[in-house]
Write an enzyme that holds these catalytic residues in place. Structure first.
Site, PDB file in Angstrom:
ATOM      1  N   GLY A  80       0.825  -1.200   0.000  1.00 15.27           N
ATOM      2  CA  GLY A  80       0.000   0.000   0.000  1.00 15.27           C
ATOM      3  C   GLY A  80       0.864   1.258   0.000  1.00 15.27           C
ATOM      4  CB  SER A  81       0.325   4.504   1.626  1.00 14.61           C
ATOM      5  OG  SER A  81      -1.039   4.518   1.267  1.00 14.61           O
ATOM      6  CB  THR A  82       4.669   1.386   3.242  1.00 16.39           C
ATOM      7  OG1 THR A  82       4.119   0.196   2.689  1.00 16.39           O
ATOM      8  CG2 THR A  82       4.104   1.619   4.628  1.00 16.39           C
ATOM      9  CE  LYS A  98       0.022   6.390  -1.918  1.00 11.18           C
ATOM     10  NZ  LYS A  98      -1.031   6.851  -0.981  1.00 11.18           N
TER      11      LYS A  98
END
Lengths: 598, 411
Positions: free
Chosen positions: A311-313, A315
């Site tokens: 997920g966002s990690t 990014k």
């Protein structure tokens, strides 16, 4: 001559006239038969000798060597496992094992009935076992038993006076810290052979060599010859793990599990400079002393063997790549006011509506739409290269068995949505360790380190067999870029970021939250209510001592990484710093905080 | 040493013996020699451990061999016919000795059997004497009753009754080896003596269930018998000895482990120097050695039979065959037991096994055989006394009384 011949004829005549001659004649016929029978018996014995001595030779000598040579192996002491401060994590204790001599037992039924009650073995099966192995001289009944059972059985044996059953002390693997670090250590089977974890990975070092003694004896056991092959104790391991930190991490994972009612949780702590693993914990967990009683999913080290979508990690990796490639600048602005973007017919949404965000804010607030824009600017090929460079899609090379390399598709296999999905950390499978290592690379200025758990292998005599030093897997980004990314990550825990709950007094935290939906294999789509919340970062941000990842699988209720994982991160770091006596980076911060809380 | 070469007949005709008796003497000496070597080989280590000296058994064995040789020498030079009048005395004596075994203080029991008499400095086993005395008795008996052997009473009842008397005593010792060899000898001699085969068949028919009952009524014997049938089933229990004996043979292969090289004598195989000495021969000297020993026994047997064909009166004839069979049958039983062809019985190998009484008695039998062969060597001898075949014997037969036999050879 002639005279003698006449005499003979004369003699014969006299003999023939003898009345005794008639019965004797008959007797001689019978004698012939009798003699034949006896000679036949001799012949039979001759054949029997050939049969025994030549035809049965192999079978009999095989049997013979069994009784001439008594072999004994004396099991070696398995190596001890110490933490980095030489505290015992795995050791050996003497434990009693119950054996039987089936060939000496006359009444198996009563014996088994009595023993079965104490050993909790089915008496019927036990009885059958004994009968089946009736001609054996030695079998184990139960091994490495607990003290209470041993005492009870001893009492019984004394009372009944059985000598065909007895105890032999054996060395049993013992994990003095119980569940602490259980996933790292792994466990052994009843024969002290490593089955999982480090016990498996380093089994060849740990097991040592049995002392083998074969003694040629006569039937009374007198020694005639002996052949001894000396053995040695196993080598000892020194881990990079710190038991104190490990304890802190596990305790906080337990608390997190209680609070979030999650299905599982993982935390790994690493020294970002060297790649040393300081702590690694999983929930659910098990006790390696009684490993057999736990289910497989409890014994799995998810930190290394299980994949999840970051997920966002991820990014952060996107940001690092974009900055390194120079396609964006910290202050570049992105219009995300729509709150969604349609890529390849698929709508990607933000969780919170924003208007116009700088690049730094895209990461800080974890804007999906912004990330997709960044990803598009960077381009698929570039992004893929960086993901690859950061160590995803391949094994980290940690000295732990069962590591998986993750899932990362090559750009030529991508669909229209793939770039966008990857930008927000989907369509990729990573292990928590891979992700942590990537963050550690940002923390240390761009060096991707190979993680490791065992730092030294020391022989039983104290000499060093092997010393592991930090190993660089490759440089991923420049230190300037790393510094920029770190600065962005610092804002994540600050006001406006997604992980204010990870804010630590006195020290700057650089980190990133992640909340990934779980891809449901059954429905072939992302689940709406099953998430993985995570937080990964390093502290102190500018002089990192520790990189830590906390992954909470399927928490109930709120599942944002900033809510479920960030506080755990904070608590672990705070306690670890206290434990390690890490000075605070910013003393003035304390005063500020005091003021604020007033 | 003058056997083999010597006077054969008294009177003017003195012939140098042409080797007839040597034909018997040589194999027997070979066997005794092998016996000395093998007794030492099989007992040396056991003896060092238990008695402090490796020669404990060897000395005792050599002592017996010396006495045995003396007895053999004496009997080979003593006219065998002189023993004949003493047969009932001998029979009575062996009966008394057999019974004396049961007297505490005089009798000695070992391994659960009472078979030995205390006889300083050693012991004596009367059952061994019984066998040879029985042979002499039967030879004498059948000679006197040669025309009545077809009669059930004379052919079966009296001799078998005598045998049973001894067998019963032997059974209670117990000594099955002796019972068995006595039975085989008696029946064999009766067949030769002219007893009706149908009588003998009937006898066997009665004997079989008796033997069966004998085995099955005792749990110990039944177990032993079952173990004989399949020793591998209980290799550590009652099949132990047999399995160990097999292993000894198996170790031997063609040429053996070499003299002294036996491993089985290191307490694995019980009774290595007595009943199972043949197994150690097989182990140390291989198939070659074992077949050699077997061959020497065949040699003795064939020579004995040859001697019997030269005898000129039924007594000598029966005696020769009886003594030859005594040696042959005992050897066969011993071989068969150690190779697992017969259930285990305590029976030594003639001339070879350690064990004073058996050696002594067998050497005595050999001495008698040699004497018979000397006496019946040359037909020419009879020239001086042609009536030795005809007159005396016929008289004796016609009178049917005893004592006539003494006059067979009148010189």
């Amino acid at each position: 001559m002639r005279r003698r011949k006449i005499e003979r004829v004369e003699m014969r005549k006299l003999w023939d006239e003898d009345p005794v001659r008639i019965p004797l004649q008959k007797s001689r016929k019978r004698a012939l038969v009798l003699v034949t029978v006896i000679l036949f018996c001799f012949a039979v014995i001759g054949w029997r000798l050939i049969d025994l001595m030549i035809l049965d030779h192999d079978k009999l000598t095989d049997r013979a060597s069994q009784q001439y040579i008594r072999e004994k192996t004396i099991a070696p002491q398995r190596g001890i496992i110490w933490d980095r401060k030489m505290r015992q994590m795995a050791a050996n204790i003497e434990s009693d094992s119950l054996y039987a001599v089936p060939s000496k037992i006359e009444d198996t039924r009563t014996l088994t009935k009595k023993l079965a009650r104490l050993t909790k073995i089915s008496s019927k099966k036990f009885n059958m076992d004994l009968l089946k192995k009736k001609n054996k001289d030695f079998i184990w009944i139960d091994r490495k038993m607990d003290l209470e059972t041993v005492r009870e059985i001893r009492k019984l044996l004394d009372k009944m006076g059985y000598d065909s059953v007895g105890f032999i002390p054996e060395s049993k693997r013992f994990y003095p810290k119980g569940r602490t670090a259980s996933h790292i250590l792994g466990f052994t089977n009843i024969d002290n052979k490593g089955i999982s974890g480090l016990e498996l990975k380093y089994n060849t070092y740990l097991k040592g060599k049995a002392r083998y003694v074969s003694v040629g004896t006569d039937a009374r056991g007198n020694r005639l010859s002996s052949n001894i092959k000396e053995g040695f104790s196993g080598n000892n391991l020194v881990l990079t793990i710190d038991e104190g930190i490990q304890y802190i991490v596990e305790k906080e994972l337990d608390n997190a599990m209680d609070e979030s009612k999650a299905k599982a949780a993982v935390a790994i702590m690493m020294d970002p400079m060297t790649g040393e693993i300081l702590a690694m914990a999983n929930r659910p967990t098990y006790d390696p002393n009684t490993a057999g009683k736990f289910r497989d999913y409890m014994r799995r080290n998810r930190a290394i063997t299980d994949l999840y979508e970051p997920g966002s990690t991820l990014k952060t990796i996107l940001a690092a790549a974009a900055l390194e490639e120079g396609v964006v600048d910290l202050n570049d602005e992105f219009d995300v006011s729509d709150g969604f973007i349609v890529v390849g017919g698929k709508r990607i949404r933000d969780t919170h509506k924003n208007k116009i965000l700088t690049f730094q804010e895209v990461i800080q607030r974890s804007s999906n739409v912004g990330a997709v824009y960044v990803g598009m600017r960077l381009g698929g090929e570039n992004y893929y290269r960086y993901i690859k460079k950061f160590g995803f899609g391949r094994k980290t090379g940690i000295d732990y068995p069962g590591e998986v390399k993750g899932i990362l598709r090559k750009p030529e296999n991508w669909s229209g949505t793939s770039l966008a999905a990857l930008s927000i950390g989907q369509e990729i499978g990573v292990t928590p360790l891979q992700l942590l290592r990537a963050y550690a690379a940002i923390a240390n200025g761009g060096a991707l380190m190979k993680p490791y758990i065992v730092s030294d292998i020391i022989s039983s005599s104290g000499s060093i067999v092997k010393r592991v030093s930090p190993e660089l897997s490759g440089r991923v980004i420049s230190s300037r870029t790393a510094k920029k990314v770190t600065d962005i990550l610092k804002t994540v825990v600050e006001e406006g970021g997604t992980a204010t709950r990870a804010y630590i007094d006195g020290n700057l935290v650089a980190g990133k939250t992640g909340t990934a939906q779980i891809y449901d294999q059954k429905t072939k789509r992302y689940s709406r209510d099953r998430f993985v919340g995570s937080f990964v970062g390093f502290v102190p941000a500018d002089h990192p001592k520790i990189a830590l990842i906390v992954v909470i699988y399927e928490p109930r209720g709120v599942s944002y990484g900033g809510v479920v994982a960030a506080p755990v991160f904070k608590k672990i770091i705070e306690q670890t710093f206290a434990y390690l006596d890490v000075p605070m980076e910013r003393d003035e911060n304390r005063i500020v905080l005091v003021n604020r809380f007033r | 040493m003058s056997w083999g070469i010597g006077r054969v007949c008294r009177g003017e005709d003195v012939y140098i013996n042409s080797g007839q008796s040597r034909g018997l003497l040589i194999p027997i000496l070979i066997l005794v020699g092998i016996g000395i070597v093998m007794v030492y080989s099989s007992t040396a280590i056991m003896s060092i451990r238990d008695n402090g000296s490796g020669f404990h058994y060897l000395w005792k064995h050599l002592f017996t061999v010396c006495i045995g040789t003396a007895v053999m020498m004496f009997l080979s030079k003593t006219d065998y016919q002189k023993l004949r009048p003493m047969v009932y005395v001998l029979l009575g004596l062996s009966l008394v000795l057999l019974l004396l075994v049961f007297l505490p203080g005089i009798g000695i029991s070992a391994n659960g059997a009472r078979r030995w008499l205390r006889l300083w400095p050693t012991t004596f086993q009367p059952s061994e004497l019984v066998k040879v005395v029985m042979v002499i008795f039967l030879a004498d008996y059948m000679d006197r009753n040669i025309h009545r052997m077809k009669d059930f009473r004379y052919g079966i009842l009296i001799p078998v009754g005598t045998m049973l008397l001894f067998q019963l005593i032997l059974l209670s010792q117990p000594d099955f080896g002796a019972v068995m060899s006595l039975g085989i000898l008696t029946v064999g001699l009766l067949v030769l003596g002219g007893a009706r085969l149908i009588h003998i068949g009937a006898l066997m028919l009665f004997a079989l269930p008796a033997v069966y009952l004998l085995i099955m009524t005792s749990a110990y014997r039944a177990k032993r018998f079952i173990c004989f049938l399949d020793p591998w089933k209980e290799p550590f229990d009652c099949g132990f000895q047999l399995v160990q004996s097999f292993i000894a043979f198996g170790n031997g292969r063609f040429l053996g482990l070499g003299l002294g090289g036996s491993k089985q004598k290191l307490y694995f195989l019980p009774e290595v120097h007595t009943d199972f000495i043949f197994s150690i021969i097989g182990e140390e000297l291989g198939l070659a050695g074992a077949l050699f020993v077997l061959g020497v026994f065949v040699w003795v047997f064939v020579k004995g039979i040859q001697v019997s064909t030269k005898t000129r009166d039924p007594y000598s004839y029966f005696l020769t065959i009886g003594l030859t069979m005594l040696i042959g049958v005992q050897a066969i039983i011993n071989f068969a037991v150690s190779t697992g062809l017969m259930p285990t019985k305590g029976l030594p190998l003639p001339f070879i096994s350690y064990g004073g009484s058996a050696l002594l008695v067998n050497m005595a039998a050999a001495g008698m055989l040699i004497n018979i062969s000397l006496k019946n060597e040359n037909t020419s001898c009879s020239r001086t006394s042609p009536d030795f075949v005809t007159g005396g014997n016929r008289h004796g037969l016609l009178r049917g009384g005893r004592g006539s036999s003494g006059r067979y050879i009148r010189r």
